[in-house]
Design a protein around this motif. Structure first.
Motif, PDB file in Angstrom:
ATOM      1  N   ARG A 147       0.849  -1.194   0.000  1.00 48.62           N
ATOM      2  CA  ARG A 147       0.000   0.000   0.000  1.00 48.62           C
ATOM      3  C   ARG A 147       0.885   1.244   0.000  1.00 48.62           C
TER       4      ARG A 147
ATOM      5  N   VAL B   5       0.927   4.452  -0.525  1.00 50.08           N
ATOM      6  CA  VAL B   5      -0.090   5.500  -0.670  1.00 50.08           C
ATOM      7  C   VAL B   5       0.238   6.653   0.264  1.00 50.08           C
TER       8      VAL B   5
ATOM      9  N   ALA C 215      -5.504  10.663  -2.129  1.00 58.24           N
ATOM     10  CA  ALA C 215      -4.148  10.181  -1.889  1.00 58.24           C
ATOM     11  C   ALA C 215      -3.439  10.024  -3.228  1.00 58.24           C
TER      12      ALA C 215
ATOM     13  N   GLN D   2      -1.121   7.248  -5.066  1.00 55.74           N
ATOM     14  CA  GLN D   2      -0.684   5.862  -4.932  1.00 55.74           C
ATOM     15  C   GLN D   2       0.393   5.591  -5.981  1.00 55.74           C
TER      16      GLN D   2
ATOM     17  N   HIS E 273      -8.638  -7.204  -2.659  1.00 61.00           N
ATOM     18  CA  HIS E 273      -9.472  -7.014  -1.473  1.00 61.00           C
ATOM     19  C   HIS E 273     -10.711  -6.265  -1.925  1.00 61.00           C
TER      20      HIS E 273
ATOM     21  N   HIS F  93     -13.958  -3.470  -0.274  1.00 61.74           N
ATOM     22  CA  HIS F  93     -14.483  -2.683   0.842  1.00 61.74           C
ATOM     23  C   HIS F  93     -15.710  -1.938   0.373  1.00 61.74           C
TER      24      HIS F  93
ATOM     25  N   ARG G 101      -9.667   6.068  -9.443  1.00 62.92           N
ATOM     26  CA  ARG G 101      -8.216   6.260  -9.672  1.00 62.92           C
ATOM     27  C   ARG G 101      -8.089   7.092 -10.925  1.00 62.92           C
TER      28      ARG G 101
ATOM     29  N   HIS H  54     -10.823  -5.722  -6.021  1.00 60.91           N
ATOM     30  CA  HIS H  54      -9.854  -5.007  -6.857  1.00 60.91           C
ATOM     31  C   HIS H  54      -8.431  -5.308  -6.428  1.00 60.91           C
TER      32      HIS H  54
ATOM     33  N   HIS I 249      -4.170  -4.269  -7.926  1.00 57.51           N
ATOM     34  CA  HIS I 249      -3.374  -3.485  -8.864  1.00 57.51           C
ATOM     35  C   HIS I 249      -2.142  -4.304  -9.251  1.00 57.51           C
TER      36      HIS I 249
ATOM     37  N   ASP J  89      -5.891   8.694  -5.972  1.00 51.90           N
ATOM     38  CA  ASP J  89      -7.011   7.936  -5.412  1.00 51.90           C
ATOM     39  C   ASP J  89      -7.985   8.928  -4.786  1.00 51.90           C
TER      40      ASP J  89
ATOM     41  N   LEU K 103     -11.684   8.617  -2.469  1.00 51.38           N
ATOM     42  CA  LEU K 103     -12.593   7.652  -1.837  1.00 51.38           C
ATOM     43  C   LEU K 103     -13.635   8.385  -0.982  1.00 51.38           C
TER      44      LEU K 103
END
Ligand code: GTQ
Ligand code: FE2
Length: 337
Positions: A65, A67, A90, A92, A103, A105, A111, A144, A146, A158, A160
């Motif tokens: 991660r 980020v 963020a 990334q 993962h 969520h 992106r 998802h 990457h 990013d 969210l």
């Protein structure tokens, strides 16, 4: 009989014991109103060295991660990590050969690629190649991951809707591996303007298209009429009904041609990312000078005016459709300037 007169301290102790708080004192403590986020910019000239330093870190946590969150320097409350309003943002970074494992969520994410090529985000099994200027969505609860097969690091923005989930208590996270891959429709089925597949049930709050290539946005901008503020704007939509890409993230591309825009203010908030060109934007009392890959805030209820040196393109992530559905969206153009 003795009359016991409670002291101030007794009254306060009783309030506290009963989980009660006096509103007249709360209001005074907050100056009668809530603190708001301030206008702020994270220029690429500042971020690039930080990104390069992050590239040299090599722990497994970092690789999973890489980020750098951009947190508004004026938090509204303790622990507020938002970029603006209901949106987190963020940068990334993925190095060639690195992968960020699958993962999912409940938080929706988009992106927007700033630099580099040869990476993909795989969203519910759909391969979404990432090239500069491309928008890729990872809607809430889609799997998802990457991957990066290119030769240079790739860097993307990013955004969210984490603050909404923090408020509603709806944040959920599930690590891979993926057990059952959901059924999706290929993006190619929606690639012809105005024609969509029939008989494909799509009962979700997000667009079945996960990748919006830069070339498509640029082509649409070239034919777009002038908006009320003098810019040209296109919106990234769900092609089945013209709604936002994601339930709580509504994305746009703005093209400027060296003409100052007419000041505009809105109850909505936006993350503004410079794609091409240089210029400046007045956000309330602040003036933010910008160049490619700069990321800055458009604060709600502030007069916003863009100035570009020649042609420029700005990518926006907003909460416009969220506010519209809640009947909280107000838009206004300055009439006399
Ligand atoms: O790429 O999956 O900036 O899960 C924050 C949470 C990126 C991601 C973020 C995430 C991701
Ligand atoms: Fe994620």
């Amino acid at each position: 009989m003795d009359i016991v007169i409670p002291t101030d301290a007794d009254i306060r102790a009783a309030w506290q014991a009963a989980s009660v708080s006096p509103l007249w004192e709360d209001a005074a403590a907050h100056g009668g109103g809530r603190r708001g986020h301030v206008a702020h910019s994270w220029p690429w000239s500042t971020m690039e060295p930080l990104v390069n330093q992050a590239l040299s870190l090599a722990s497994t946590e970092v690789i999973e991660r890489r980020v750098l969150s951009m947190i508004n320097p004026s938090p509204r409350f303790n622990g507020d990590r938002a970029f603006i309003g209901s949106i987190n943002a963020a940068l990334q970074i993925l190095k060639p050969g690195e992968i960020a494992r699958p993962h999912r969520h409940t938080m929706n994410a988009i992106r927007f690629v700033l630099q580099g090529s040869g990476a993909s985000t795989i969203v519910d099994g759909k391969d979404c190649p990432m090239e500069p200027g491309d928008l890729v969505t990872t809607p809430g609860w889609t799997w998802h991951e990457h991957v990066h097969h290119g030769n240079e690091p790739i860097i993307w923005l990013d955004a969210l809707d984490v603050p909404i989930h923090a408020l509603l208590g709806t944040g959920r996270f599930e690590p891979g591996p993926i057990k059952v891959m959901p059924v999706t429709t290929p993006d190619a089925a929606f690639a012809q303007a105005g024609v969509v597949p029939d008989g494909v049930s799509h009962a979700s709050g997000y667009s079945p298209v996960f990748r919006y290539p830069y070339g498509a946005a640029v082509a649409a901008l070239a034919a777009a009429p002038t908006a009320p503020d003098g810019s040209r704007r296109v919106r990234y939509v769900d092609p089945t009904h013209g709604g936002p890409t994601l339930a709580m993230l509504d994305c746009f591309m703005v093209e400027l041609d060296g003409v100052d825009t007419i000041p505009f203010r809105s109850s909505s908030s936006a993350v503004c990312c410079v794609v091409e060109g240089t210029g400046s934007t007045e956000v309330g009392d602040s003036t933010i000078a910008w160049a490619p890959k700069d990321v800055f805030t458009l604060t709600p209820n502030s007069w916003i005016r863009h100035r570009s040196k020649g042609r420029a393109r700005l990518f926006l992530v907003t909460d416009r459709d969220l506010l519209r559905r809640l009947d909280l969206l107000t838009d206004e153009y300055q009439t006399s300037i």
